[in-house]
Design a protein around this motif. Structure first.
Motif, short mmCIF file in Angstrom:
data_model
loop_
_atom_site.label_atom_id
_atom_site.label_comp_id
_atom_site.label_asym_id
_atom_site.label_seq_id
_atom_site.Cartn_x
_atom_site.Cartn_y
_atom_site.Cartn_z
N ASN A 171 3.48 -30.54 14.82
CA ASN A 171 2.04 -29.93 15.13
C ASN A 171 0.81 -29.59 13.80
OD1 ASN A 171 0.01 -27.19 15.89
ND2 ASN A 171 1.21 -25.94 16.32
N LEU A 172 0.38 -30.31 14.13
CA LEU A 172 -0.90 -31.05 13.03
C LEU A 172 -2.44 -29.90 13.42
CD1 LEU A 172 -0.84 -35.14 13.79
CD2 LEU A 172 -0.47 -33.86 11.45
N VAL A 173 -2.45 -29.55 14.34
CA VAL A 173 -3.21 -28.94 14.73
C VAL A 173 -3.04 -27.97 13.15
CG1 VAL A 173 -4.42 -26.76 16.08
CG2 VAL A 173 -3.52 -28.88 16.58
N TYR A 174 -1.74 -27.13 13.56
CA TYR A 174 -1.15 -25.87 12.47
C TYR A 174 -1.52 -26.23 11.01
CZ TYR A 174 1.38 -23.02 9.72
OH TYR A 174 2.73 -21.93 8.80
N ARG A 175 -1.05 -27.52 11.09
CA ARG A 175 -0.38 -27.86 9.60
C ARG A 175 -1.57 -28.27 9.07
NH1 ARG A 175 2.40 -33.08 8.01
NH2 ARG A 175 1.92 -34.25 5.75
N CYS A 176 -2.35 -29.22 9.96
CA CYS A 176 -3.98 -29.84 9.35
C CYS A 176 -5.27 -28.70 9.25
CB CYS A 176 -4.61 -30.85 10.26
SG CYS A 176 -3.70 -32.01 10.24
N GLN A 177 -5.05 -27.13 10.20
CA GLN A 177 -5.36 -26.05 9.93
C GLN A 177 -5.05 -25.27 8.75
OE1 GLN A 177 -4.80 -22.84 12.55
NE2 GLN A 177 -7.36 -23.18 13.33
N LEU A 178 -4.57 -25.28 7.96
CA LEU A 178 -3.30 -24.77 6.87
C LEU A 178 -4.47 -25.51 5.43
CD1 LEU A 178 0.27 -24.06 7.75
CD2 LEU A 178 -2.32 -22.28 6.96
N CYS A 190 -3.15 -35.60 7.23
CA CYS A 190 -4.71 -34.59 7.88
C CYS A 190 -5.89 -35.50 7.48
CB CYS A 190 -4.80 -33.13 7.52
SG CYS A 190 -2.60 -32.55 7.79
N THR A 191 -6.03 -35.28 6.41
CA THR A 191 -7.23 -36.26 5.90
C THR A 191 -7.99 -37.43 6.30
OG1 THR A 191 -7.32 -35.26 3.77
CG2 THR A 191 -9.05 -36.93 3.77
N LYS A 192 -6.99 -38.21 6.72
CA LYS A 192 -7.65 -38.91 7.69
C LYS A 192 -8.01 -39.40 9.94
CE LYS A 192 -4.38 -41.81 6.39
NZ LYS A 192 -3.48 -43.64 6.56
N ILE A 193 -7.55 -37.86 9.22
CA ILE A 193 -7.56 -37.41 11.47
C ILE A 193 -8.99 -36.74 10.86
CG2 ILE A 193 -6.94 -36.11 12.83
CD1 ILE A 193 -4.82 -36.59 11.97
N LYS A 194 -8.86 -35.78 10.06
CA LYS A 194 -10.47 -35.69 10.01
C LYS A 194 -11.57 -36.64 9.62
CE LYS A 194 -12.32 -31.47 6.96
NZ LYS A 194 -12.67 -30.75 5.72
N ASN A 195 -11.41 -37.68 9.11
CA ASN A 195 -12.52 -38.45 8.84
C ASN A 195 -12.87 -39.03 9.97
OD1 ASN A 195 -12.83 -37.70 5.89
ND2 ASN A 195 -11.15 -39.25 5.70
N GLU A 196 -11.75 -39.22 11.12
CA GLU A 196 -12.21 -39.94 12.38
C GLU A 196 -12.42 -38.92 13.36
OE1 GLU A 196 -12.18 -43.64 14.49
OE2 GLU A 196 -11.74 -43.64 12.41
N TYR A 197 -12.10 -37.76 13.66
CA TYR A 197 -12.29 -37.15 14.57
C TYR A 197 -12.62 -35.24 14.89
CZ TYR A 197 -9.41 -40.35 16.98
OH TYR A 197 -9.11 -41.87 17.57
N GLY A 198 -13.19 -35.32 12.81
CA GLY A 198 -13.76 -34.30 12.84
C GLY A 198 -12.13 -32.99 13.13
#
Length: 285
Positions: A171-178, A190-198
């Motif tokens: 669950n990347l929503v849970y993990r990246c939220q942490l 998570c950092t790469k997804i955040k940089n791409e999609y917010g």
């Protein structure tokens, strides 16, 4: 036609068909065992695999996938290590192992699926000719992110069976939220997804679509999941939901769960119970 010419013509025909038979039947080659790194290509996707072949030319194949590696200059080492780990726990010594050195450093998590798929399709469609062997059954196995990839592959491609040890991220929503909240240290995925999609707050679907929770139906082949129950808390928080979703699947082949009490992330390679389950799973298919 004289008898001499008739004999000569017969010998020429015999030689032609003998040579033709050698070309069409690659297993005529003398069986030899080897381990080699090979660059393969399928549908314009190129990558390296490590092939460990026994001394037979008619083989079942286990394609194995390593866990997360931060830098691509380490993926061959990771592929070698996971090959050795799977080979050590296999009871059968007549299987060929193909360990996939899939990249991850410069891709978003999940985007490297195309390399995993290319490796599977190469084994299915090209390996026999390129290696001079006959392939019978094909199995998939993966550890950690490798388990995530083989589970994804099982939603699209049929094989003789799939083994996934501690597959994730679940669950990347849970993990990246942490990570965003500072509860745990930030990581590359998570950092790469955040940089791409917010962030997870602004675009949760981008994270869920890459989570293992998004791949809990339409399994084409029987699958064995192994999970140590003393794995890291992020994995174990989401594991019951994943297990329940897969159990509820109505469009899946056989699903088997082996949970190792007190087991850690690599339980498949350390637990006698898990080792027995893996070998029983392969040998019964």
């Amino acid at each position: 036609m004289t008898a001499k010419k008739t004999i000569s013509l017969f010998l020429l025909v015999l030689i032609f068909f003998s040579c033709n038979n050698d070309i069409s039947n690659p297993t005529n080659q003398t069986p030899t065992a080897f381990r080699q790194t090979k660059n393969i290509s399928y549908n314009d996707i190129s990558l390296n695999v490590i092939i460990d072949k026994p001394d037979t030319n008619e083989v079942d194949v286990l394609i194995v996938f390593h866990g997360t590696v931060l830098y691509d200059n380490k993926i061959l080492e990771a592929a070698e290590n996971v090959l050795d780990k799977f080979k050590d726990i296999l009871d059968r010594k007549d299987m060929m192992l193909v360990s996939v050195a899939y990249p991850g450093e410069n891709t978003l998590l999940g985007d490297n699926f195309i390399y995993a798929e290319a490796a599977l399709l190469w084994v299915k469609n090209k390996a026999s000719q390129e290696l001079g062997i006959s392939i019978k059954k094909v199995f998939l196995a993966g550890h950690s992110q490798g388990g995530y990839l083989v589970t994804m592959l099982n939603t699209l491609h049929q094989t003789n069976g799939v083994i996934a040890n501690a597959p994730g991220p679940i669950n990347l929503v849970y993990r990246c939220q942490l990570e965003e909240n500072g509860a745990i240290q930030s990581g590359a995925a998570c950092t790469k997804i955040k940089n791409e999609y917010g962030t997870t707050a602004t675009n949760p679907n981008a994270y869920f679509e890459r989570s293992l929770l998004n791949f809990t139906k339409d399994y084409k082949s029987d699958i064995l999941f192994v999970q140590g129950l003393n794995d890291n808390p992020i994995q174990m928080t989401s594991w019951p939901t994943f297990k329940q979703n897969v159990t509820n699947c109505t469009t899946c082949q056989v699903r088997q769960f082996v949970e190792i009490a007190g087991g850690e992330h690599a339980s498949l390679f350390t637990s006698p119970q898990a080792k027995t389950a893996l070998n029983n799973f392969i040998n019964s298919r």
